[in-house]
Design a protein around this motif. Structure first.
Motif, PDB file in Angstrom:
ATOM      1  N   LEU A 114       0.656  -1.285   0.003  1.00 14.19           N
ATOM      2  CA  LEU A 114       0.132  -0.066   0.032  1.00 14.19           C
ATOM      3  C   LEU A 114       0.910   1.214   0.078  1.00 14.19           C
ATOM      4  O   LEU A 114       0.399   2.343  -0.237  1.00 14.19           O
ATOM      5  CB  LEU A 114      -0.867  -0.014   1.262  1.00 14.19           C
ATOM      6  N   ARG A 115       2.145   1.069   0.282  1.00 15.45           N
ATOM      7  CA  ARG A 115       2.789   2.320   0.350  1.00 15.45           C
ATOM      8  C   ARG A 115       3.181   2.924  -0.982  1.00 15.45           C
ATOM      9  O   ARG A 115       3.400   2.195  -2.083  1.00 15.45           O
ATOM     10  CB  ARG A 115       4.191   2.200   0.984  1.00 15.45           C
ATOM     11  N   GLY A 116       3.329   4.263  -0.942  1.00 14.85           N
ATOM     12  CA  GLY A 116       3.255   5.006  -2.299  1.00 14.85           C
ATOM     13  C   GLY A 116       2.124   5.038  -2.980  1.00 14.85           C
ATOM     14  O   GLY A 116       2.136   6.026  -4.300  1.00 14.85           O
ATOM     15  N   LEU A 117       1.040   4.537  -2.855  1.00 13.01           N
ATOM     16  CA  LEU A 117      -0.251   4.662  -3.523  1.00 13.01           C
ATOM     17  C   LEU A 117      -1.084   6.050  -2.834  1.00 13.01           C
ATOM     18  O   LEU A 117      -0.600   6.529  -1.707  1.00 13.01           O
ATOM     19  CB  LEU A 117      -1.285   3.461  -3.166  1.00 13.01           C
ATOM     20  N   TYR A 118      -1.982   6.450  -3.476  1.00 11.03           N
ATOM     21  CA  TYR A 118      -2.985   7.415  -3.072  1.00 11.03           C
ATOM     22  C   TYR A 118      -4.413   6.836  -3.252  1.00 11.03           C
ATOM     23  O   TYR A 118      -4.696   6.225  -4.042  1.00 11.03           O
ATOM     24  CB  TYR A 118      -2.831   8.882  -3.775  1.00 11.03           C
ATOM     25  N   PHE A 119      -5.281   7.379  -2.395  1.00  5.78           N
ATOM     26  CA  PHE A 119      -6.626   6.932  -2.745  1.00  5.78           C
ATOM     27  C   PHE A 119      -7.563   8.189  -2.404  1.00  5.78           C
ATOM     28  O   PHE A 119      -7.380   9.054  -1.578  1.00  5.78           O
ATOM     29  CB  PHE A 119      -7.170   5.986  -1.255  1.00  5.78           C
ATOM     30  N   ASP A 120      -8.553   8.121  -3.311  1.00  3.55           N
ATOM     31  CA  ASP A 120      -9.723   8.984  -3.076  1.00  3.55           C
ATOM     32  C   ASP A 120     -10.816   8.353  -2.013  1.00  3.55           C
ATOM     33  O   ASP A 120     -11.559   9.230  -1.572  1.00  3.55           O
ATOM     34  CB  ASP A 120     -10.479   9.295  -4.457  1.00  3.55           C
TER      35      ASP A 120
END
Length: 425
Positions: A114-120
């Motif tokens: 999950l590291r380095g991802l972005y989420f709305d």
């Protein structure tokens, strides 16, 4: 983008979709349908908000990746399959919608993925089993630059986990949190005969936890569990404003080497109590606490303390009652009732209390975990356990005894035996 997904939410599920805020807490009984609710909520928002300059991203997170696949993947394929042009990636457990939005499943057991991802948007399922550090160090940063939303879901598993933490956070900040708490006895989603069978097969605490969504049920022998659960259900734990027209009183548990515990409260003319703050510290003398009280700039009414305030210390020959008075704290010594009677008074008092969630968070946590000792030989609960929660609980007990009206014993009438004669008219 317009699309019709094959989902018809039940009324309570629809209320979650309508009432979501940036942070939402969904506490449900087993078999409520929270996973379906979460998947369809992510899909709904993906269809509404997809097509941004940076593609819209959502994640569904379960404690384990295998768990996410087993409970959510089929639902995602079924409901997203109603959107023409959706592409599914079985390897990455990912649904790519034709507007560029993407929903993917993850497991908290592999936080590096999950590291380095972005989420709305995020849906965190069975949050009680997700490590706190995965939320604080990994998931929360993924929402930052997009001001992303988060939906926490689960059935209670005691008080020491992420789900319980989020319940506390929600109570402190109702402006940015929406909270939904659905019990099986209230939803009607599980039939009454099935609930009766489940109740017969489970212990009382197991049933209260899994179907009635009790956080305190997992705390064996919890003393104030029902009263605090009721206070929360009735909205008496939240943002409680200070009332400038009312004086503030305090109730203390005075330790020597132990922690010093203080509850700050206001009593309304009708008798209701505004519990404003709980403060605890250790290793300091009374001078420190006198200065803390002065720093609040409040107008004080009285300070309630335990009966042992009057005991004279060997080193000085003075009681702490006298020492405190010289520092400007004039204590009212509460009656020396048996502990059981004090606990009974505290239970009754909670029903008349409004707790400020932010100011009292540590105290409320302690009250929830104040418990009796289990006697294996006798198969029953004994005296209250003395641990870290005792200081707050003892101070609250003194508060309850201190505000109790003095009980006046009924007047004893003298009985006089008289001989009377009755004369027929």
């Amino acid at each position: 983008m317009k699309a019709v997904i094959p989902y018809c939410p039940r009324p309570l599920q629809a209320s979650v979709h309508r009432g979501r805020k940036r942070f939402t807490l969904l506490i449900t009984h087993r078999r409520f349908g929270k996973t379906v609710t979460a998947v369809c909520e992510l899909l709904r928002r993906a269809l509404m908000h997809g097509g941004n300059v940076r593609a819209w991203r959502a994640g569904y997170v379960a404690p384990y990746l295998r768990q996410a696949k087993s409970i959510a993947w089929d639902y995602l394929k079924y409901y997203a399959g109603g959107v023409p042009g959706t592409v599914f990636n079985e390897t990455e457990l990912r649904a790519d919608l034709p507007n560029g939005a993407r929903i993917r499943l993850f497991g908290a057991d592999n936080p590096d993925a999950l590291r380095g991802l972005y989420f709305d948007d995020l849906a965190i399922d069975e949050a009680a089993d997700v490590p706190r550090s995965v939320w604080s160090l990994v998931l929360r940063p993924t929402l930052a630059d997009r001001a992303g939303w988060a939906l926490f879901m689960g059935t209670p598993k005691g008080l020491n986990n992420l789900l319980a933490d989020m319940r506390e956070a929600a109570a402190k900040d109702p402006e940015h949190w929406a909270v939904y708490h659905f019990k099986a006895s209230e939803t009607g989603y599980v039939t009454a005969p099935e609930l009766a069978r489940a109740r017969a097969d489970m212990t009382e605490d197991e049933y209260a936890q899994e179907f009635e969504c009790s956080f305190a049920a997992a705390v064996r022998g919890a003393i104030y569990a029902k009263e605090l659960d009721r206070a929360e259900e009735e909205g008496r734990i939240g943002v409680i404003p200070f009332e400038p027209e009312l004086p503030v009183s305090t109730a203390w548990d005075l330790g020597i080497d132990d922690a010093m515990a203080i509850w700050f409260f206001q009593q309304e003319p009708g008798g209701a109590l505004r519990i404003l703050e709980y403060f605890e510290n250790s290793g300091e003398g009374l001078e420190y606490y006198a200065e803390y009280l002065r720093g609040k700039k409040w107008r004080y009414h009285r300070h309630i303390g335990p009966h042992d305030l009057m005991v004279r210390e060997l080193g000085t020959g003075k009681s702490r009652f006298e020492t405190a008075r010289k520092l400007g704290i004039s204590f009212t010594v509460c009656r020396n009732l048996p502990v059981a009677d004090g606990i009974g008074a505290a239970r009754r008092l909670i029903g008349n209390c409004w707790f400020d969630a932010a100011g009292c968070s540590e105290g409320i946590r302690a009250l929830r975990q104040y418990q009796k000792v289990w006697n294996d030989k006798m198969s029953l609960f004994g005296k209250p356990l003395h641990n870290w929660a005792s200081h707050a609980a003892d101070a609250f007990r003194y508060l309850a005894v201190g505000v109790m009206p003095e009980r006046r014993e009924p007047r004893q009438e003298k009985t006089i035996n008289r001989r009377t004669s009755w004369v027929e008219p």
